[in-house]
Structures are given as structure tokens and as C-alpha cells.
Design a protein around this motif. Sequence first.
Motif, PDB file in Angstrom:
ATOM      1  N   PHE A 155      47.733  39.884  59.831  1.00  0.00           N
ATOM      2  CA  PHE A 155      46.346  39.448  60.004  1.00  0.00           C
ATOM      3  C   PHE A 155      45.820  39.989  61.328  1.00  0.00           C
ATOM      4  O   PHE A 155      45.844  39.312  62.357  1.00  0.00           O
ATOM      5  CB  PHE A 155      46.265  37.926  59.935  1.00  0.00           C
TER       6      PHE A 155
ATOM      7  N   LEU B 282      54.535  32.378  57.196  1.00  0.00           N
ATOM      8  CA  LEU B 282      53.860  33.050  58.303  1.00  0.00           C
ATOM      9  C   LEU B 282      54.817  33.193  59.485  1.00  0.00           C
ATOM     10  O   LEU B 282      55.554  32.274  59.805  1.00  0.00           O
ATOM     11  CB  LEU B 282      52.631  32.264  58.760  1.00  0.00           C
TER      12      LEU B 282
ATOM     13  N   VAL C 205      43.073  32.682  58.963  1.00  0.00           N
ATOM     14  CA  VAL C 205      44.432  32.771  58.427  1.00  0.00           C
ATOM     15  C   VAL C 205      44.736  31.573  57.543  1.00  0.00           C
ATOM     16  O   VAL C 205      45.327  31.711  56.462  1.00  0.00           O
ATOM     17  CB  VAL C 205      45.456  32.880  59.577  1.00  0.00           C
TER      18      VAL C 205
ATOM     19  N   TYR D  54      49.405  36.671  63.463  1.00  0.00           N
ATOM     20  CA  TYR D  54      50.270  36.257  62.364  1.00  0.00           C
ATOM     21  C   TYR D  54      50.539  37.419  61.408  1.00  0.00           C
ATOM     22  O   TYR D  54      49.697  38.297  61.216  1.00  0.00           O
ATOM     23  CB  TYR D  54      49.620  35.129  61.557  1.00  0.00           C
TER      24      TYR D  54
END
Length: 280
Positions: free
Chosen positions: A173, A236, A220, A252
Motif C-alpha cells: 500500500f 498485513l 488500508v 503496509y
Amino acid sequence: MNSKLSAQVPFFQSDGLSVTAVEPWFKVKVQLIERYVQSFIVNAAGRVDDIVLVDLCAGSGLFSFGHQKEIFAGSSLSLLAANLPLSQWILCERDHEQMYALQSRADRFFRNKNILLLDEPLDALADRLRSAIPQTKGNKKAVLCLVDPFSFEIPYALLDKLAACGFSFLIPFTWMMNQRMSYAFYLEEHREQLKRYLGIADLQRLANVQSNQQFYKHMVRIYQNNMLVLGLNTALSVHKLESRLMELPAYYIGFFSKKFSTKAVLSDVQESEHVQFELW
């Protein structure tokens, strides 16, 4: 599985073709992606006949950083050089210049690999991938799809279609997140793109965001929840970050899969990294 990281392989040098300038932390991200792919292979081996890697945003294959423009391999070439037991690599890139560079490098260094290069637009990509990875009776395939555009380019609807085909996903991300490219900028200037990226009809859940950190963590969390809705298990990992492009303390990486244990894959990655970083 201790493969040599392609970032250390000397033959990846400037060749006059497209090279993407990045910050040093991108090199660490490539290494993390390779660890995830290795862990996925370990967990899939013995359960399937073939393992396929799809890179939705392969780029030119090479990055550079620093005033001396140190060259290192992006994920597409890194994973090709790592000598992994994959049956096929499908590398997708829609920019003509970067695709030309990627094809030239793949032809030069990896003629012995089963590589398919795709330049289809995003709205046609799901159908093209379905035809490129036929599911035949008596042949079980595991497909890991890397989604690393450093932007909000890839719409959630595309992943929805690929999830229906049994794909697993690895998603760092990461996107521009700083004083200029702030949460307010995205919410005001790119509302429709954010909706497509998140797969939601409105941005009400982001209405009370007051900082870039809040925006990032909310994004996220929304994405993770939406993947759960698709029936995918999620995991994650969080990694320290020193960046002017992403002015955040950490970022992440998400692993999403219906067929394979996300906890097992994440545990393998964390063990190989040795360093645990508390969730921020």
C-alpha cells in the motif's frame, strides 16, 4: 529457499532504455516482495501442479536512485532472476516506453523463462488474464498477483474479477503521500479515482480524516475489509519508512488469499526478516 536477490546481480546495468528513478526504500520493498513470493511458493508447493506469478504493474524492470544513479531490479526482473520454481510469469505494463524496455530486458536475460507480456488496458485485462491462465481439469494452478503501482491506478473491480478466478494478491500500500499530495488533495481532486480504487460508492468513511496518517490507515482498513467481503483471508505486515514521497513512519504490505493461509505466509516472511516492527 535462499535465492540470490537480483538487486545484487551485476548484469542489471543502464542500457539506454527506460529506468524509473525512485528512493532507496524501494530496494527494500523489492526484497520484501521477493520474500512474500518465496513464502507463497513454499505454502503452495505440493498442493498444486503449477504456480503462476502475475505482475499487474511491471514497469520497465529497472529502478535507479542516488546521485550516481545506482541501478537495481524492480520486482518483475528481480523475481525472474531469483530462480524460483514458477511455471509462468505474466508481466503487465500499459506504458509503451516502459513495456519496450521490459520486453528488451526479458528477451536479453530470460529467454529460457515462460514469460507472457501484456499491454492490455485495465478494462480488458481480466478477460485477457483468464484466457492466459486456463484452469484445466487435472491441473491445479496457484496464481499470485502482485499489485504495486505506487498510485491508485488499479481499480478494485479488476481485483474482484481476478479473485473470482482464484487469484491471491500481494499489495504494497504505497502511493504519494506528503504535504502537497495530501489527504485533502486526494479527497478533493481525485474523489472518483479513490472510489474506483476502494470499490465503494462514496467516501463517507473518510469524511472525518484530519491527517495524512489517518487517511493512510483508513484507506488500508477499508481495502482490507473489502477483500474480506470477497471471501479472501487477509494478513498485513508493516515496515519502517524514510521517504519524501511518502511522509509516513511506515507502510503496509497486504497478502490476500482464499486458498492459502495468509497467517502462514506472513509468519514465514517475518521469520526471514528477523526484525519485528510494532504496528503503528
